[in-house]
Enzyme design. Sequence first.
Site, PDB file in Angstrom:
ATOM      1  N   GLU A  66      42.789  48.843  44.534  1.00 52.45           N
ATOM      2  CA  GLU A  66      43.958  48.140  45.053  1.00 52.45           C
ATOM      3  C   GLU A  66      45.259  48.834  44.678  1.00 52.45           C
ATOM      4  O   GLU A  66      46.194  48.894  45.483  1.00 52.45           O
ATOM      5  CB  GLU A  66      43.962  46.687  44.553  1.00 52.45           C
ATOM      6  CG  GLU A  66      42.901  45.797  45.177  1.00 52.45           C
ATOM      7  CD  GLU A  66      41.525  45.950  44.536  1.00 52.45           C
ATOM      8  OE1 GLU A  66      40.561  45.337  45.023  1.00 52.45           O
ATOM      9  OE2 GLU A  66      41.422  46.697  43.532  1.00 52.45           O
ATOM     10  N   HIS A 135      38.032  34.183  42.693  1.00 45.72           N
ATOM     11  CA  HIS A 135      38.093  34.390  44.139  1.00 45.72           C
ATOM     12  C   HIS A 135      38.541  33.130  44.881  1.00 45.72           C
ATOM     13  O   HIS A 135      38.257  32.980  46.074  1.00 45.72           O
ATOM     14  CB  HIS A 135      36.715  34.805  44.683  1.00 45.72           C
ATOM     15  CG  HIS A 135      36.202  36.101  44.165  1.00 45.72           C
ATOM     16  ND1 HIS A 135      35.670  36.236  42.906  1.00 45.72           N
ATOM     17  CD2 HIS A 135      36.142  37.334  44.736  1.00 45.72           C
ATOM     18  CE1 HIS A 135      35.285  37.503  42.720  1.00 45.72           C
ATOM     19  NE2 HIS A 135      35.574  38.188  43.806  1.00 45.72           N
TER      20      HIS A 135
END
Length: 345
Positions: A66, A135
């Site tokens: 990322e 998540h």
Amino acid sequence: MTTQQKTRTLTMAQAISEAIGQEMERDERVFVMGEDVGKYGGIFSATTGLYERFGKERIMDTPISETAFMGAAIGAAAEGLRPIAELMFVDFFGVCFDQIYNHLAKNTYMAGGNIKLPAVVMTGIGGGYNDAAQHSQCLYASFAHMPGMKVVVPSNAYDAKGLMIQAIRDDNPVVYCYHKGIMGLSWMSYFEGSTNEVPEEAYAIPFGKARVVREGSDVTIVTLSQMVQKAVLAADTLAEEGISAEIIDLRTIVPLDTETVLASVAKTGRLLVADEDYLHFGLSGEIAALVAEHLDTIRLKAPVRRLAVDAVPIPFSRPLEQHVIPQVDGIVAAVKAQLATPIGL
């Protein structure tokens, strides 16, 4: 939406993909990068079909890094391109926090306005499907807390398309948060109100313009994202008991449509903020403070109430997760409690 526009019923995922595709056709500087955005079409289908249309040079699958692809997007934006970088889960922003907060959000300011960073960070938010603590968060208030970025949180397909087009065309960094539970995915249960009529042609919805989803007179429910659908169901239940709830969908939190919120609360005299982000130091507190700062023009009939996720990680256990994340019955109960607790008693 005018009567002349041809529309179809789309899911949020389809609307987002269509918006990106139309902007890529209009402007060759627009491209997408992220994990599994290519042939897979995005884990939540936000880029379905785009790889086949535009190829690997403009729909770019990245390594699982990322920090690397977020930094690449910032560099591309500084050089005049208009990247859309998908952060698969908003929870992962901690990995590339420095790139987002210290570079994307600040570099235009630190360069004295001599560069623009027209980048969109697109990310999946929200829980409700047993994906556990890493998540399942929303975290949009975290981005809103940092100066330098606009923050967009659509609740339905029509808004999702118009807000994405606006995000891509904006010359400022935009964080675009879609709730996984209202994307209309066949493998995930979702609230049907998020799938609606969407014009075929391109259109942009201006930031900072909240939507009055439902008019009412007894209480204002300020909310966004999937909580809008829950608020509508709660309002239906309340209406059966003679309680009239007005629902405000914020759409964007940076910029925030304070005018619509204040006008609604002035009319109803009661405010409930329903939010799937964390309760403490978050959006619900900001909205409550906004109203408190305008009590010279607003007469409250009951104390403000806030409904949000308490200070715990999102549980994997479905019963615990359903308890932690505000639900329809919780909204109903909160409104009834407000009506039963007037100011001063």
